[in-house]
Design an enzyme around this catalytic site. Structure first.
Site, PDB file in Angstrom:
ATOM      1  N   CYS A 152      -6.673   0.638   2.521  1.00 29.21           N
ATOM      2  CA  CYS A 152      -5.542   0.029   2.879  1.00 29.21           C
ATOM      3  C   CYS A 152      -4.549   1.259   2.600  1.00 29.21           C
ATOM      4  O   CYS A 152      -3.895   1.473   1.410  1.00 29.21           O
ATOM      5  CB  CYS A 152      -5.316  -1.269   1.721  1.00 29.21           C
ATOM      6  SG  CYS A 152      -3.629  -1.831   1.954  1.00 29.21           S
ATOM      7  N   CYS A 155      -1.168  -0.298   1.005  1.00 32.04           N
ATOM      8  CA  CYS A 155      -1.267  -0.551  -0.342  1.00 32.04           C
ATOM      9  C   CYS A 155      -1.388   1.032  -1.183  1.00 32.04           C
ATOM     10  O   CYS A 155      -0.490   0.967  -2.145  1.00 32.04           O
ATOM     11  CB  CYS A 155      -2.491  -1.059  -0.884  1.00 32.04           C
ATOM     12  SG  CYS A 155      -2.955  -2.640   0.171  1.00 32.04           S
ATOM     13  N   ASP A 156      -1.902   1.913  -0.692  1.00 32.00           N
ATOM     14  CA  ASP A 156      -2.105   3.013  -1.384  1.00 32.00           C
ATOM     15  C   ASP A 156      -1.407   4.543  -0.753  1.00 32.00           C
ATOM     16  O   ASP A 156      -1.525   5.459  -1.482  1.00 32.00           O
ATOM     17  CB  ASP A 156      -3.691   3.525  -1.500  1.00 32.00           C
ATOM     18  CG  ASP A 156      -4.532   2.115  -2.055  1.00 32.00           C
ATOM     19  OD1 ASP A 156      -3.705   1.778  -3.218  1.00 32.00           O
ATOM     20  OD2 ASP A 156      -5.522   1.909  -2.017  1.00 32.00           O
TER      21      ASP A 156
END
Ligand code: NAP
Length: 330
Positions: A152, A155-156
């Site tokens: 992701c 997200c990261d």
């Protein structure tokens, strides 16, 4: 053992033990399920959506969507929330739970079972469980998951400010998410096993112009290594056999999808990869069970095709229910 049904979802059953259940249970809250929910709720059906994590499915973890008609550019989470709010506005109820079994009965109904022990009786089940990212299965992948290995970018990605990262894969996701990662990373190495990309020409052209992206073709990932987190990956050139190390702090694996359909094995027909087989009306092999979106066997998996499938499934579901009730308008 007598079946006890969850009482807090709405429907018209009036018996003492089986009542207040939905007309339609939609399993999975991605764009396909949310579209079916919008259409069925809007037409007056009592709709319960059961979603494992967060509504939006894969688009919730997609950085940007720029090919949904009428919307120039929108972040995945924003589009997810807009669809979810629209479904709720028309009366869809969302339960956060995981379905582990669907079965026929009692009578003309289906029963949907969840891991938390709830059971819902419904006329119709719409399967829109989508798909999840495939693992690559090399040493270090599981060891460093959450410590450098990710599926992701949204997200990261921000953890890799001014650091080098690798993206594995040559499809639309790898190229688009690789492009997104250049907002943070100093260099994004896209490692692909062939000499050309599978991604669309427009995504390729954009990525090729980005000076922060380095394409490494004909190469496969062999190992992810590090001490407390990822420090390097080992790649192997399939043409020359030469192995080399890349000093990266993050590895984003985007090598395709596996459908979230294992709980339906034996209940509806699937292809050899586990995608649910449907006809053009989104009927599965089981009457009263419809499927739509990324979990079905088809060629093109896009937000817009998922939404289209969802609308068709909702239409078929509506007719099925009307037919059972003897009020179908033909
Ligand atoms: P995909 O299209 O299946 O591409 C997977 C990529 O990973 C391919 O390049 C494949 O190589 C490679 N790969 C597969 N297994 C591998 C392995 N074991 N080792 C190394 N490489 C491997 O998956 P995706 O990119 O996630 O896309 C999934 C679907 O979503 C597609 O239908 C796509 O069009 C759609 N999508 C659309 C958008 C958009 O419209 N904006 C964005 C993202 C995704 P080969 O090419 O050699 O098979």
């Amino acid at each position: 053992m007598p079946i006890t049904f969850n009482m807090d979802a709405g429907n018209q059953d009036t018996s003492d033990t089986v009542k207040l259940n939905p007309d339609v249970v939609i399993i999975g809250g991605g764009p396909a399920g949310l579209t079916a929910a919008i259409y069925n709720s809007r037409s007056g059906l009592n709709v319960l959506m059961i979603e494992k994590l967060a509504a939006g499915g894969q688009i919730f973890i997609t950085s940007e969507v720029e090919n949904y008609p009428g919307i120039d550019l929108i972040s995945g989470p924003e589009l997810s929330i807009a669809m979810e709010n629209q479904a709720k506005k028309f009366g869809t109820r969302i339960e956060y739970d995981e379905v582990d079994k669907v079965e026929d009965g009692p009578g003309e109904f289906k029963t949907v079972h969840t891991v938390s022990g709830k059971q819902y009786k419904t006329y119709v089940v719409v399967i829109s469980t989508g798909a999840k990212y495939k693992n690559i299965g090399v040493p270090g992948e599981e060891l460093f998951r959450g410590k450098g290995v990710s599926n992701c970018a949204t997200c990261d990605g921000a953890f890799y400010k001014n650091l080098e990262v690798a993206v594995i894969g040559g499809g639309e996701t790898a190229v688009e998410e690789g492009e997104y990662l250049t907002r943070f990373a100093s260099k994004v190495h896209i490692v692909h096993r062939r000499e050309r990309l599978r991604a669309s020409v427009s995504a390729q052209e954009k990525a090729m112009k980005n000076p922060k992206i380095n394409f490494i073709f004909d190469s496969v990932l062999e190992e992810i290594a590090g001490v407390s987190g990822v420090d390097r990956i080992r790649i192997s050139n399939l043409k020359t056999g030469v192995k080399s190390d890349l000093p990266v702090k993050g590895v984003f694996v985007f090598i395709g999808l596996v459908p979230n359909t294992s709980f339906l094995k034996g209940y509806v027909d699937m292809d050899e990869q586990g995608y649910v087989k449907t006809d053009a009306s989104m009927n599965t092999s089981r009457a009263g069970v419809f499927a739509c979106g990324d979990c079905i066997a088809k060629d093109l998996r896009q937000v817009v095709t998922a939404a289209g499938d969802g609308a068709v499934a909702s239409y078929s579901a509506q007719h099925y229910i009307d037919r059972i009730k003897g009020q179908e308008y033909i």
